[in-house]
Structure formats: C-alpha cells, structure tokens
Design an enzyme around this catalytic site. Structure first.
Site, PDB file in Angstrom:
ATOM      1  N   ARG A 133       0.840  -1.211   0.000  1.00  0.00           N
ATOM      2  CA  ARG A 133       0.000   0.000   0.000  1.00  0.00           C
ATOM      3  C   ARG A 133       0.870   1.255   0.000  1.00  0.00           C
ATOM      4  O   ARG A 133       2.088   1.187   0.164  1.00  0.00           O
ATOM      5  CB  ARG A 133      -0.926   0.003   1.212  1.00  0.00           C
ATOM      6  CG  ARG A 133      -0.181  -0.028   2.529  1.00  0.00           C
ATOM      7  CD  ARG A 133      -1.130  -0.116   3.710  1.00  0.00           C
ATOM      8  NE  ARG A 133      -0.394  -0.044   4.971  1.00  0.00           N
ATOM      9  CZ  ARG A 133      -0.961   0.175   6.148  1.00  0.00           C
ATOM     10  NH1 ARG A 133      -2.244   0.366   6.237  1.00  0.00           N
ATOM     11  NH2 ARG A 133      -0.240   0.223   7.244  1.00  0.00           N
TER      12      ARG A 133
ATOM     13  N   TYR B 233       9.838   9.065  15.756  1.00  0.00           N
ATOM     14  CA  TYR B 233       9.805   8.853  14.311  1.00  0.00           C
ATOM     15  C   TYR B 233      10.946   9.627  13.637  1.00  0.00           C
ATOM     16  O   TYR B 233      11.658   9.082  12.781  1.00  0.00           O
ATOM     17  CB  TYR B 233       8.453   9.297  13.751  1.00  0.00           C
ATOM     18  CG  TYR B 233       8.315   9.136  12.260  1.00  0.00           C
ATOM     19  CD1 TYR B 233       8.189   7.877  11.686  1.00  0.00           C
ATOM     20  CD2 TYR B 233       8.303  10.246  11.413  1.00  0.00           C
ATOM     21  CE1 TYR B 233       8.054   7.727  10.308  1.00  0.00           C
ATOM     22  CE2 TYR B 233       8.174  10.103  10.039  1.00  0.00           C
ATOM     23  CZ  TYR B 233       8.048   8.844   9.492  1.00  0.00           C
ATOM     24  OH  TYR B 233       7.924   8.701   8.132  1.00  0.00           O
TER      25      TYR B 233
END
Lengths: 87, 242
Positions: free
Chosen positions: B17, B150
């Site tokens: 995806r 992150y």
C-alpha cells in the site's frame, strides 16, 4: 554425479571461491589461511568472499557465520553445517 | 547480434500500500522483475504482475527477512534494486512516548532497513552493481514537534544510507534516501483537515504530495539515469518548510 566426485567438486569450488574473492593464486589457498593474515584478505575481500561462496554453493549464510569465517578450514566447517558435502 | 539485457530484479518492501504500492506500479511500468514484500499477501497478489514474486513476511522478524532474500537467491540468483519502503509512524509528544513505541519504530524503520541492506548488498556484490533506495523523511532532516521517535528513526536511516554509500560505492552499489514531505497515504490518514490546510500553506507548491510523486523519484533512482547519484537525501516535499 558420484558422491566422491561431488565432494571433490565442492572442495574445488571452495578453493576457487577463495582464490577469486581474494584475487590470489589457487596454490595460496590452504586450510590455515586466515582472515587478515594476508593483505588481500581484508574486510572488503571478506564481503566479496561471502558473496562468492553464497553464489558458488547457492545458499545464504547467517551473520554469525560470516563473522566466524576466519579461515579456509572454518569456511569448510560452516558450509558443511549448511549441508555442503566435502571429502 | 547481442541478446537483450535481462530485466532488472527489484525487491520492494512495504509493497502492499501507499508509497510502496506506487513504487510497484512505477517499476512495473519500467519493465522490472519485481519481488513484492509485505505482510498482506492478498494486497500483494492484487498488485503483482505475471511473473512477479510475492512474499508475505513480517519485517520485524529477522528470520523472515532472511527467508525473503533466500527466496530471491533461489529464484533469480541476483538482485539489482532494493527499495525499502516499509515503515511505521507513531506520533506522540515526548512526555507521552513509551519506549516500546520508540523500539517499534526503530525495529521496522531502522533495524529491518539495515538487515535488508546487508542481505541485498551480498546479492548485488556478485555482479559488482546494485542500487538501494531507503526511505527517510522530511521530518528526519528538519525535526517535527510531536514526532521525536519517528524523526530519530528516519534520521538514523539517513546516517545509515550515507555510510553505506561510502562502504558499498567501491563495489558499484549506490545507496540513496528519498525523504518525502507530507504525502497523503494511510500513514497520514489521521491528520485533521485543519492540519492538512496548515501543511499546504507551508508547502511552496501549495498542495500535499501523492504516493505517485514519490514513486517517480524512486523510479529515477532505479534507472541508469541515476548511475552517478549516491549518498544523497532527495527531498520529495513540494518545498515544505517546517
């Protein structure tokens, strides 16, 4: 191929892989040849050696194997553990 | 008469995806023989072209990563391009970030990328030629409030890639980073309309990015046109300023 021929063939493939990766004469490849014992077997050549062995024997080694592969004799021992038959 | 060059063999992680799936389409159009890796086998099958190899694997499991590359070796005996598109993003303020979240983001974004690079480079060394595309992020380069873990993981990918570019360059292997800005994918689906509007205002091109925008740059890096490009962090961010 007969069993002993297979053993010989694998021994030749092992020695040739070392000679190719280290770019040295086949006659220099003996069981006692060790990592960093000659200028040609440095860390870069070690990467090439692993690639050559994996290609020759159609296998992928574990990282521990790569770190442990400190000599020709040790390489034979590791490859045997991966199912390669030597004499 | 010379025989035609074999189709390049390219492995894409996170291929099911988002940006990974867009990379699949991009490289299929460029004629690559693909190896699609992700957890969602059905999604991969839907994207795969005839002859593509589909491997359902969890990249947080080192043995499964090793299994992927063993399959590539058995089936193709070579690898020309690796695109490490698998990634995870968990937003949270510093005070609210558990170390388990930090570890999870490093496990996939850094550790899995590292291991894939390690195994891919061994396949590429055989032909003394190869190309690795890793995914950093705009925020890994400039920082972003509420994304410390992150950002850290993506900055680590940049450092890793620059080091590998130097280590593997002499063996003919290129390593680069694509650093997307805000891209509309499932990874960013939780952003509110207000946050999106704010990001558009901060973006020079006044629009958010698409997965296809990023895949086009990956396609360039996986082509001969990028043959002299290595060790670079290529921002695909529309001129986003954070």
């Amino acid at each position: 191929m007969q069993h002993h021929e297979l053993q010989q063939s694998n021994e030749q493939k092992l020695l040739q892989a070392f000679a190719t990766a280290l770019a040295v004469d086949l006659a220099l490849i003996t069981d006692t040849l060790a990592y960093n014992s000659i200028a040609q077997w440095d860390s870069t050549a070690h990467m090439l050696l692993i690639a050559e062995l994996e290609n020759s024997f159609n296998l992928m080694l574990d990282t521990d194997d790569i770190i442990d592969m400190s000599s020709v004799a040790k390489a034979r021992q590791i490859l045997t553990r991966h199912g390669v038959v030597f004499g | 008469m010379t025989s035609p060059a074999p189709r390049p063999v390219s492995l894409i992680t996170g291929a099911s995806r988002g940006i990974g799936a867009a990379c699949v389409q991009q490289l299929q159009q460029a004629g690559h023989q693909l190896v699609l890796v992700a957890r969602d086998s059905a999604a991969l099958q839907a994207l795969a072209a005839p002859g593509d190899l589909v491997i359902a694997a969890d990249l947080c499991d080192e043995n499964q990563i090793l299994g992927c590359f063993r399959q590539v070796q058995q089936q193709f005996g070579r690898l020309d391009h690796l695109v490490n598109a698998a990634g995870i993003m968990q937003d949270s303020a510093l005070a609210l970030t558990k170390t388990s979240s930090l570890a999870a983001q490093f496990q996939l974004n850094v550790n899995a990328t590292f291991l894939c690079c390690q195994l891919a480079s061994r396949l590429m060394l055989r032909q003394k030629r190869g190309n690795i595309v890793n995914f950093g992020s705009k925020v890994g380069e400039s920082g972003s409030s509420g994304q410390a873990a992150y950002c850290a993981s993506k900055a680590a990918v940049s450092g890793l890639s620059k080091a590998l570019a130097k280590e593997l360059g002499p063996q003919g292997i290129r390593v680069n980073v694509v650093a997307p800005g805000f891209i509309t994918t499932a990874l960013t689906a939780h952003y509110s309309d207000a946050a999106r509007s704010e990001l558009v205002a901060q973006t020079a091109l006044r629009r958010l990015g698409t997965a296809a925008d990023v895949a086009a740059v990956v396609g360039f890096l996986c082509s001969d046109a990028a043959g002299y490009v290595t060790g670079q962090v290529l921002a695909v961010d529309g001129g986003l300023v954070l």
